[in-house]
Motif scaffolding. Structure first.
Motif, PDB file in Angstrom:
ATOM      1  N   ASP A   1       0.809  -1.217   0.000  1.00 27.29           N
ATOM      2  CA  ASP A   1       0.000   0.000   0.000  1.00 27.29           C
ATOM      3  C   ASP A   1       0.843   1.269   0.000  1.00 27.29           C
ATOM      4  OD1 ASP A   1       1.041  -0.363   2.500  1.00 27.29           O
ATOM      5  OD2 ASP A   1      -0.780   0.202   3.581  1.00 27.29           O
ATOM      6  N   LYS A   2       2.128   1.149  -0.392  1.00 24.06           N
ATOM      7  CA  LYS A   2       3.021   2.304  -0.406  1.00 24.06           C
ATOM      8  C   LYS A   2       3.138   2.876  -1.816  1.00 24.06           C
ATOM      9  CE  LYS A   2       4.146   1.554   3.949  1.00 24.06           C
ATOM     10  NZ  LYS A   2       3.728   2.446   5.048  1.00 24.06           N
ATOM     11  N   GLU A   3       3.739   4.095  -1.858  1.00 22.82           N
ATOM     12  CA  GLU A   3       3.893   4.757  -3.151  1.00 22.82           C
ATOM     13  C   GLU A   3       5.021   4.163  -3.990  1.00 22.82           C
ATOM     14  OE1 GLU A   3       6.306   7.291  -0.169  1.00 22.82           O
ATOM     15  OE2 GLU A   3       4.522   6.021  -0.180  1.00 22.82           O
ATOM     16  N   ALA A   4       5.827   3.315  -3.375  1.00 22.35           N
ATOM     17  CA  ALA A   4       6.900   2.635  -4.109  1.00 22.35           C
ATOM     18  C   ALA A   4       7.093   1.241  -3.540  1.00 22.35           C
ATOM     19  CB  ALA A   4       8.202   3.430  -4.023  1.00 22.35           C
ATOM     20  N   SER A   5       7.614   0.351  -4.349  1.00 21.53           N
ATOM     21  CA  SER A   5       7.837  -1.024  -3.894  1.00 21.53           C
ATOM     22  C   SER A   5       9.269  -1.437  -4.185  1.00 21.53           C
ATOM     23  CB  SER A   5       6.868  -1.990  -4.594  1.00 21.53           C
ATOM     24  OG  SER A   5       7.086  -1.986  -5.995  1.00 21.53           O
ATOM     25  N   LEU A   6       9.787  -2.302  -3.330  1.00 17.73           N
ATOM     26  CA  LEU A   6      11.123  -2.862  -3.481  1.00 17.73           C
ATOM     27  C   LEU A   6      10.977  -4.339  -3.814  1.00 17.73           C
ATOM     28  CD1 LEU A   6      14.257  -2.529  -3.100  1.00 17.73           C
ATOM     29  CD2 LEU A   6      13.889  -3.209  -0.719  1.00 17.73           C
ATOM     30  N   ASP A   7      11.668  -4.772  -4.861  1.00 21.02           N
ATOM     31  CA  ASP A   7      11.550  -6.161  -5.284  1.00 21.02           C
ATOM     32  C   ASP A   7      12.916  -6.663  -5.738  1.00 21.02           C
ATOM     33  OD1 ASP A   7      10.408  -8.598  -5.881  1.00 21.02           O
ATOM     34  OD2 ASP A   7       9.548  -7.965  -7.789  1.00 21.02           O
ATOM     35  N   ILE A   8      13.022  -7.975  -5.847  1.00 20.16           N
ATOM     36  CA  ILE A   8      14.224  -8.597  -6.394  1.00 20.16           C
ATOM     37  C   ILE A   8      13.852  -9.152  -7.760  1.00 20.16           C
ATOM     38  CG2 ILE A   8      15.970 -10.383  -6.092  1.00 20.16           C
ATOM     39  CD1 ILE A   8      15.435 -10.156  -3.062  1.00 20.16           C
ATOM     40  N   LYS A   9      14.466  -8.581  -8.766  1.00 18.00           N
ATOM     41  CA  LYS A   9      14.123  -8.931 -10.141  1.00 18.00           C
ATOM     42  C   LYS A   9      15.006 -10.070 -10.644  1.00 18.00           C
ATOM     43  CE  LYS A   9      15.270  -6.009 -13.353  1.00 18.00           C
ATOM     44  NZ  LYS A   9      15.259  -4.793 -14.211  1.00 18.00           N
ATOM     45  N   SER A  10      14.375 -11.060 -11.255  1.00 17.87           N
ATOM     46  CA  SER A  10      15.116 -12.141 -11.897  1.00 17.87           C
ATOM     47  C   SER A  10      15.441 -11.737 -13.333  1.00 17.87           C
ATOM     48  CB  SER A  10      14.297 -13.435 -11.905  1.00 17.87           C
ATOM     49  OG  SER A  10      14.057 -13.891 -10.597  1.00 17.87           O
ATOM     50  N   VAL A  11      16.705 -11.792 -13.690  1.00 22.01           N
ATOM     51  CA  VAL A  11      17.134 -11.475 -15.045  1.00 22.01           C
ATOM     52  C   VAL A  11      17.534 -12.785 -15.701  1.00 22.01           C
ATOM     53  CG1 VAL A  11      18.703 -10.128 -16.473  1.00 22.01           C
ATOM     54  CG2 VAL A  11      17.954  -9.232 -14.253  1.00 22.01           C
ATOM     55  N   ARG A  12      16.735 -13.229 -16.614  1.00 20.62           N
ATOM     56  CA  ARG A  12      16.916 -14.567 -17.187  1.00 20.62           C
ATOM     57  C   ARG A  12      18.317 -14.758 -17.768  1.00 20.62           C
ATOM     58  NH1 ARG A  12      12.598 -17.658 -21.175  1.00 20.62           N
ATOM     59  NH2 ARG A  12      13.669 -19.682 -21.167  1.00 20.62           N
ATOM     60  N   GLY A  13      18.943 -15.841 -17.327  1.00 14.01           N
ATOM     61  CA  GLY A  13      20.270 -16.181 -17.806  1.00 14.01           C
ATOM     62  C   GLY A  13      21.391 -15.387 -17.178  1.00 14.01           C
ATOM     63  N   LYS A  14      21.057 -14.418 -16.293  1.00 12.44           N
ATOM     64  CA  LYS A  14      22.083 -13.565 -15.697  1.00 12.44           C
ATOM     65  C   LYS A  14      22.084 -13.622 -14.176  1.00 12.44           C
ATOM     66  CE  LYS A  14      22.466 -10.289 -19.525  1.00 12.44           C
ATOM     67  NZ  LYS A  14      22.432  -8.849 -19.914  1.00 12.44           N
ATOM     68  N   GLY A  15      20.902 -13.554 -13.538  1.00 11.16           N
ATOM     69  CA  GLY A  15      20.866 -13.594 -12.082  1.00 11.16           C
ATOM     70  C   GLY A  15      19.803 -12.698 -11.497  1.00 11.16           C
ATOM     71  N   TYR A  16      20.185 -11.896 -10.492  1.00 14.74           N
ATOM     72  CA  TYR A  16      19.214 -11.096  -9.752  1.00 14.74           C
ATOM     73  C   TYR A  16      19.707  -9.656  -9.590  1.00 14.74           C
ATOM     74  CZ  TYR A  16      17.438 -15.711  -8.323  1.00 14.74           C
ATOM     75  OH  TYR A  16      16.951 -16.966  -8.313  1.00 14.74           O
ATOM     76  N   SER A  17      18.737  -8.750  -9.466  1.00 16.58           N
ATOM     77  CA  SER A  17      19.065  -7.354  -9.175  1.00 16.58           C
ATOM     78  C   SER A  17      17.915  -6.757  -8.370  1.00 16.58           C
ATOM     79  CB  SER A  17      19.281  -6.564 -10.460  1.00 16.58           C
ATOM     80  OG  SER A  17      18.088  -6.497 -11.221  1.00 16.58           O
ATOM     81  N   LEU A  18      18.210  -5.683  -7.639  1.00 12.51           N
ATOM     82  CA  LEU A  18      17.171  -4.983  -6.905  1.00 12.51           C
ATOM     83  C   LEU A  18      16.385  -4.087  -7.855  1.00 12.51           C
ATOM     84  CD1 LEU A  18      18.758  -3.844  -3.510  1.00 12.51           C
ATOM     85  CD2 LEU A  18      17.098  -5.665  -3.899  1.00 12.51           C
ATOM     86  N   ASP A  19      15.097  -3.968  -7.585  1.00 20.40           N
ATOM     87  CA  ASP A  19      14.238  -3.182  -8.452  1.00 20.40           C
ATOM     88  C   ASP A  19      13.291  -2.337  -7.609  1.00 20.40           C
ATOM     89  OD1 ASP A  19      13.076  -2.539 -11.122  1.00 20.40           O
ATOM     90  OD2 ASP A  19      11.311  -3.522 -10.282  1.00 20.40           O
ATOM     91  N   ILE A  20      13.260  -1.053  -7.879  1.00 19.00           N
ATOM     92  CA  ILE A  20      12.314  -0.145  -7.205  1.00 19.00           C
ATOM     93  C   ILE A  20      11.299   0.336  -8.232  1.00 19.00           C
ATOM     94  CG2 ILE A  20      12.066   2.122  -6.108  1.00 19.00           C
ATOM     95  CD1 ILE A  20      14.732   1.722  -4.790  1.00 19.00           C
ATOM     96  N   THR A  21      10.027   0.143  -7.899  1.00 20.55           N
ATOM     97  CA  THR A  21       8.949   0.577  -8.773  1.00 20.55           C
ATOM     98  C   THR A  21       8.143   1.640  -8.046  1.00 20.55           C
ATOM     99  OG1 THR A  21       8.792  -1.610  -9.772  1.00 20.55           O
ATOM    100  CG2 THR A  21       6.917  -0.125 -10.097  1.00 20.55           C
ATOM    101  N   LYS A  22       7.994   2.799  -8.693  1.00 23.13           N
ATOM    102  CA  LYS A  22       7.225   3.897  -8.091  1.00 23.13           C
ATOM    103  C   LYS A  22       5.927   4.108  -8.847  1.00 23.13           C
ATOM    104  CE  LYS A  22      11.281   6.273  -6.257  1.00 23.13           C
ATOM    105  NZ  LYS A  22      12.008   7.544  -6.116  1.00 23.13           N
ATOM    106  N   SER A  23       4.859   4.307  -8.065  1.00 24.97           N
ATOM    107  CA  SER A  23       3.540   4.497  -8.696  1.00 24.97           C
ATOM    108  C   SER A  23       3.365   5.938  -9.131  1.00 24.97           C
ATOM    109  CB  SER A  23       2.457   4.126  -7.689  1.00 24.97           C
ATOM    110  OG  SER A  23       2.580   4.878  -6.513  1.00 24.97           O
TER     111      SER A  23
END
Length: 226
Positions: free
Chosen positions: A204-226
């Motif tokens: 319910d926040k104005e932004a979200s923090l997630d861990i993005k899967s990058v196919r064939g490469k691995g993981y990265s942090l991802d911030i999505t703002k509404s």
């Protein structure tokens, strides 16, 4: 777990630093020449790099640009070159600190701890995310995440290497503490649980923090703002 690269051609000094840092709980890769650094296969991403300036097949001043391109971490020079001009040059080239030999192991350790604790999260994340290495927790949008030890390792490792994608192999070894065999799903399970926690915290926040899967490469942090 913090990993340190030591690039130092004085074998006696290099072994002393290596042994001392291991006793302090760090993992270490030791390189005695520029070429051995170039030839190594990366098993850990470094949290910090300690580099001599005068090396048998090159020098740290020339090497630092490559180090900064290859690794998103602070580089400090540890060298016998004590002139003011050399110190200024090292800092202007982008070194986080410039230490003159000889240096007491306790002082070197204090410098390392201070640099790691003040590790700057990249611009893409630092406005929203802060990592507290003393509390072993992270805060996003002024909300503490309440991380367990492995979750903290995941978040801090991804944050310190952002915006680069971190391979599953490196993240597995960093968090689980052993080599990835290609089958073990332990890191994927931990990430899945952490993603669920983050989703619940910021649904319910104005932004979200997630861990993005990058196919064939691995993981990265991802911030999505509404």
């Amino acid at each position: 777990m913090h990993h340190i690269f030591v690039i130092e051609d004085d074998l006696k000094l290099a072994k002393l630093i290596h042994k001392f840092l291991l006793k302090q709980g760090y993992t270490v890769d030791l390189f005695n020449t520029v070429q051995t650094y170039y030839d190594h296969e990366c098993t850990f991403l470094p949290t910090l790099i300690i580099c001599d300036v005068m090396l048998p097949d090159g020098n740290g001043f020339a090497l630092i640009e490559q180090l900064k391109n290859n690794h998103n971490c602070p580089v400090i020079f540890l060298t016998a070159l004590d002139s003011v001009q050399s110190q200024i040059k090292g800092l202007e080239l982008g070194a986080y600190d410039y230490l003159v030999k000889p240096i007491k192991p306790e002082l070197l350790l204090a410098k390392i701890k201070n640099i790691i604790n003040q590790r700057i999260i990249p611009d893409e994340l630092q406005q929203d995310l802060s990592v507290d290495t003393n509390k072993r927790d992270a805060k996003f949008l002024n909300t503490w995440l309440g991380l367990n030890e492995s979750e903290f390792e995941i978040i801090s490792f991804l944050a310190n290497n952002a915006p680069q994608t971190v391979s599953r192999e490196l993240l597995f070894k960093q968090v689980i503490g052993r080599e990835y065999d290609g089958l073990d799903r332990a890191i994927d399970l931990k990430i899945s649980r952490l993603r669920k926690k983050l989703k619940e915290l910021f649904s319910d926040k104005e932004a979200s923090l997630d861990i993005k899967s990058v196919r064939g490469k691995g993981y990265s942090l991802d911030i999505t703002k509404s």
